[in-house]
Design an enzyme around this catalytic site. Structure first.
Site, mmCIF file in Angstrom:
data_model
loop_
_atom_site.group_PDB
_atom_site.id
_atom_site.type_symbol
_atom_site.label_atom_id
_atom_site.label_comp_id
_atom_site.label_asym_id
_atom_site.label_seq_id
_atom_site.Cartn_x
_atom_site.Cartn_y
_atom_site.Cartn_z
ATOM 1 N N GLU A 61 0.832 -1.216 0.000
ATOM 2 C CA GLU A 61 0.000 0.000 0.000
ATOM 3 C C GLU A 61 0.857 1.252 0.000
ATOM 4 O OE1 GLU A 61 -3.270 2.708 0.413
ATOM 5 O OE2 GLU A 61 -2.933 0.741 -0.505
ATOM 6 N N HIS A 64 2.484 1.827 -3.370
ATOM 7 C CA HIS A 64 1.501 2.336 -4.334
ATOM 8 C C HIS A 64 1.273 3.838 -4.128
ATOM 9 C CE1 HIS A 64 -1.873 2.590 -6.987
ATOM 10 N NE2 HIS A 64 -2.736 2.812 -6.016
ATOM 11 N N HIS A 126 -12.504 4.225 -8.658
ATOM 12 C CA HIS A 126 -11.072 4.524 -8.600
ATOM 13 C C HIS A 126 -10.339 3.869 -9.764
ATOM 14 C CE1 HIS A 126 -6.869 4.087 -7.039
ATOM 15 N NE2 HIS A 126 -7.105 5.335 -6.691
ATOM 16 N N HIS A 214 -20.711 -9.416 -16.131
ATOM 17 C CA HIS A 214 -19.441 -9.019 -16.736
ATOM 18 C C HIS A 214 -19.106 -9.904 -17.938
ATOM 19 C CE1 HIS A 214 -15.409 -7.540 -17.197
ATOM 20 N NE2 HIS A 214 -14.887 -8.728 -16.925
ATOM 21 N N HIS A 276 -4.667 -9.301 -17.319
ATOM 22 C CA HIS A 276 -6.072 -8.991 -17.614
ATOM 23 C C HIS A 276 -6.297 -7.481 -17.537
ATOM 24 C CE1 HIS A 276 -10.156 -10.204 -18.309
ATOM 25 N NE2 HIS A 276 -10.592 -9.610 -17.214
#
Length: 300
Positions: A61, A64, A126, A214, A276
């Site tokens: 975290e 990032h 986000h 999806h 992906h």
């Protein structure tokens, strides 16, 4: 002047690659469940730059956050630099403003997710804004390269322009359905392909419903891009940029579909999951570039 232009191109490439890194690091945060690595503390982590003896989730975290902050500064510099050097190109000012707005807004969304709780809608938003931010920086970099050569303005028939505008909007919606799959924990709600589970082709509620929504949306975009590819190859026989772009978009959707299947088959392999996300980023960026060319054609 030539040295300055080369430096701007290099800076644009570095910033674009950095934005891609931010996008992938965000996916790692999600996939590893590291979003709570600093609790509800922001911008510091538990009141410190880096807590002593941090857990792996905290390291992910904090890393990032640091990389995102650094890229935010790079994006602002690129936007100002491009505005001053190639502001005469029609799309430059719009993309410069958009890139700065999006990088700032996605940072605020990330902060909101940390401080006020990581709701599924905020987390999905986000990722969506991160994707748009990446695409805006790449397109701005492309404009920098165009400034030193011939500006590409191919003639795009109205029918194909309509399909490109519509599928780009639709692809962004598909991105949000994928983000909801991740953030609602529905990634393995359907553990078979193409079936949801043994003997069950479709599902309409709960995590399984989100997963199948999806998948259905992804199948539609594949078929739609195949149709655009067929009419595009016939229409753009001698127009390399549009032809190449449409082919590249179809390649990305094929890779996206394959990686999505492999993610399910491999039971959420992190490496495949990152690919992906990489392929959908490439697809959306290529589609936006084709839209930019189409808008130029429409103004002719």
């Amino acid at each position: 002047m030539l040295f300055v232009n080369k430096l701007l191109k290099l800076f644009g490439i570095i910033t674009s690659l950095g934005m891609l890194l931010v996008l992938l690091m965000g996916a790692v945060v999600t996939k590893t469940g590291s979003g709570d690595g600093c609790g509800n503390s922001w911008p510091l982590c538990y009141g410190k730059v880096l807590p002593e003896a941090p857990e792996i989730e905290t390291i992910i975290e904090v890393s990032h956050r640091i990389v995102s902050a650094a890229l935010g500064l790079l994006v602002i510099i690129l936007a100002i630099w491009a505005w001053r050097k190639i502001g005469h190109i029609r799309e430059t000012k719009f993309l410069a403003i958009a890139s700065v707005f999006l990088i700032v807004f996605q940072g605020l969304l990330g902060a909101a997710a940390v401080v006020w709780g990581q709701s599924d809608i905020i987390l999905a938003s986000h990722f969506g804004f991160s994707l748009a931010s990446f695409a805006s920086v790449v397109l701005l970099t492309i404009l920098v390269f165009e400034a030193s050569g011939d500006k590409r303005t191919p003639h795009v028939p109205k029918r194909i322009r309509f399909h490109l505008y519509a599928i780009t909007i639709y692809s962004y919606i598909v991105v949000y359905t994928g983000a909801l799959v991740r953030h609602t924990g529905a990634s393995m709600a359907c553990d078979k392909v193409p079936f949801c589970s043994d003997g069950q082709l479709l599902a309409f509620s709960g995590p399984q419903g989100i997963q199948m929504l999806h998948r259905t949306a992804a199948v539609l975009i594949f078929v739609w891009l195949l149709y655009i590819l067929i009419i595009g190859l016939r229409e753009f026989k001698n127009k390399g940029t549009m032809r190449t772009g449409i082919i590249l978009a179809f390649v990305f959707i094929c890779l996206q579909a394959l990686s999505g299947i492999l993610v399910v088959v491999s039971n959420l392999n992190l490496f495949l999951a990152l690919f992906h996300g990489l392929f959908i980023s490439g697809l959306f960026t290529v589609l936006l570039y084709l839209v930019m060319l189409s808008l130029r054609s429409g103004r002719q």
